[in-house]
Design an enzyme around this catalytic site. Structure first.
Site, PDB file in Angstrom:
ATOM      1  N   ASP A 197       0.867  -1.186   0.000  1.00 34.38           N
ATOM      2  CA  ASP A 197       0.000   0.000   0.000  1.00 34.38           C
ATOM      3  C   ASP A 197       0.898   1.229   0.000  1.00 34.38           C
ATOM      4  OD1 ASP A 197      -2.283   1.854   0.538  1.00 34.38           O
ATOM      5  OD2 ASP A 197      -3.347  -0.018   0.887  1.00 34.38           O
TER       6      ASP A 197
ATOM      7  N   SER B 131       4.393  -0.524  -3.865  1.00 35.35           N
ATOM      8  CA  SER B 131       3.509   0.314  -3.053  1.00 35.35           C
ATOM      9  C   SER B 131       2.403   0.951  -3.884  1.00 35.35           C
ATOM     10  CB  SER B 131       4.317   1.389  -2.327  1.00 35.35           C
ATOM     11  OG  SER B 131       4.496   2.532  -3.115  1.00 35.35           O
ATOM     12  N   HIS B 132       1.593   1.778  -3.207  1.00 38.32           N
ATOM     13  CA  HIS B 132       0.583   2.597  -3.884  1.00 38.32           C
ATOM     14  C   HIS B 132       1.030   4.042  -4.020  1.00 38.32           C
ATOM     15  CE1 HIS B 132      -3.005  -0.290  -2.868  1.00 38.32           C
ATOM     16  NE2 HIS B 132      -2.032  -0.880  -3.520  1.00 38.32           N
ATOM     17  N   GLY B 133       2.290   4.331  -3.684  1.00 40.57           N
ATOM     18  CA  GLY B 133       2.820   5.652  -3.914  1.00 40.57           C
ATOM     19  C   GLY B 133       3.126   6.425  -2.647  1.00 40.57           C
TER      20      GLY B 133
END
Length: 388
Positions: A209, A231-233
């Site tokens: 995430d 990840s999601h940033g």
């Protein structure tokens, strides 16, 4: 220079005084750890030893305390206990194993915090409402330093900074990996909430995430020299989720970031809809981002978790202004390399894109936008962005 002097002074401040070295009990080591933190200036978890924590730990109100983690602290995966007894926060229904707070606190020592997350990953796969604990919550702390720590397999977020001031994380190695068919979820590296003056630097993150997420009422944060994988940033938000609540995220710099195999790179996300809150995102800088196999290297999403029809009828009430995407380079996973999707009625202003060098992983690079007027020297990459 001031920050380096502060870290050195804080380390020296807690280096003297009573020193307590713990020995594993063979049972629940939480009570002896709590007692030592309350009475000792330095608490040592020796190298090569594993300490089992089976009950929640409230270490708030500490003063001039150094926890020297050389061995391993492992949180027993007793799901029935933790779901009923972990510390609970209303914000996003989060729970945590460990509250660490007070003034002048150091947690260091090259040891490991082990969330024993596999049991949680497997349980969550069949129960999406399961509340899963955060490994470490720095809570109502002033002048805290966490450095040279390994963190593995958190059930939920790895770190939450909550109502704290002047907190530094340095040289943190974060890893979340599932060994079954069930994937990890919501394993953010850091979430910062209602906190001011936070530094996160020189760290490596492998998770599922956000690498770092700036939650509501986060101000004056520097994130630098991170390597984020899976990840999601690095994300501002999500914001404006709760009706009647005004969220603020202001004065954020994220620089020298390597982002690979991720959903997003540099991202801002806010809710829209008929029953949401409001807020302001202001003075945000993303600089020197290297992306590799990233679905969306640059993102502004003012329709986060909201249907297009709801978003059109009830635009986001979170205003975004004074944002810089500077020197973002590398390759996306597909055609889209930037997506700047704002709500109508000038809810985004002074959005700057400079020195972008992004290539599509597939097809021709697409720069998408909506309801935004850009500033900066890459305006020509977004041919539709003058429409509002």
């Amino acid at each position: 220079m001031f920050r380096l002097l502060y870290v050195l002074l804080l380390t020296l401040l807690v280096a003297f005084g009573q020193r307590c070295t713990l020995t594993p009990s063979g049972g629940d080591d939480g009570p002896q750890f709590l007692a030592a933190a309350a009475s000792c200036d330095t608490v040592v978890i020796p190298v090569g030893e594993e300490f089992n924590i089976a009950t929640r730990m409230n270490m708030t109100g500490l003063t001039n305390t150094h926890i020297n983690l050389e061995g391993t602290i492992r949180f027993q995966p007793d799901i029935s206990y933790w779901t009923g007894n972990a510390f609970f926060f209303d914000f996003q229904d989060s729970i945590t194993f460990w509250l660490l707070g007070g003034e002048n606190i150091v947690l260091s020592g090259s040891g490991t915090l082990d969330g024993a997350g596999q049991a949680w990953y497997d349980a969550f796969a069949s129960n999406s409402s399961l509340l899963r604990p955060i490994i470490l919550t720095v809570y109502q702390a002033k002048n805290a330093l966490v450095e040279d720590i390994h963190m593995v397999n958190s059930p939920m977020w790895f770190n939450l900074v909550y109502e704290s001031n002047n907190v530094t994380y340095s040289n943190i190695n974060i890893t979340a990996v599932s060994t079954s068919k069930n994937t990890i979820a919501n394993t953010d590296g850091w979430d910062i909430y209602r906190s001011d003056t936070v530094v996160i630097r020189d760290s490596t993150i492998l998770n599922g995430d956000d690498c770092v997420s700036f939650k509501p009422n986060t101000t004056n944060v520097l994130v630098s020299n991170l390597s984020c994988n899976g990840s999601h940033g690095v994300s501002v938000g999500s914001l404006g989720q709760y009706a009647g609540i005004f969220d603020i995220v202001e004065n954020i710099t994220a620089t020298d970031i390597s982002m690979s195999n991720a959903e997003n790179g540099a991202r801002i996300k806010a809710w829209a809809g008929s029953d949401v809150g409001s807020g302001i995102v202001k003075n945000i800088t993303f600089a020197n981002f290297e992306v590799s196999n990233v679905d969306n290297p640059i993102v502004i999403d003012q329709c986060y978790e909201t249907s297009s029809s709801q978003c059109s009828e009830f635009p986001s009430n979170t205003f975004i202004e004074d944002v810089w995407f500077n020197d973002v380079f590398g390759t996306s996973s597909g055609a889209t390399v930037a997506s700047l999707e704002c709500s109508p009625d000038d809810r985004c202003s002074n959005i700057n894109v400079n020195d972008l060098n992004l290539k599509a992983g597939k097809g021709t690079a697409k720069y998408e936008c909506q309801n935004i007027v850009l500033s900066g020297n890459s305006v020509d990459l977004f041919p539709d962005c003058t429409e509002t």
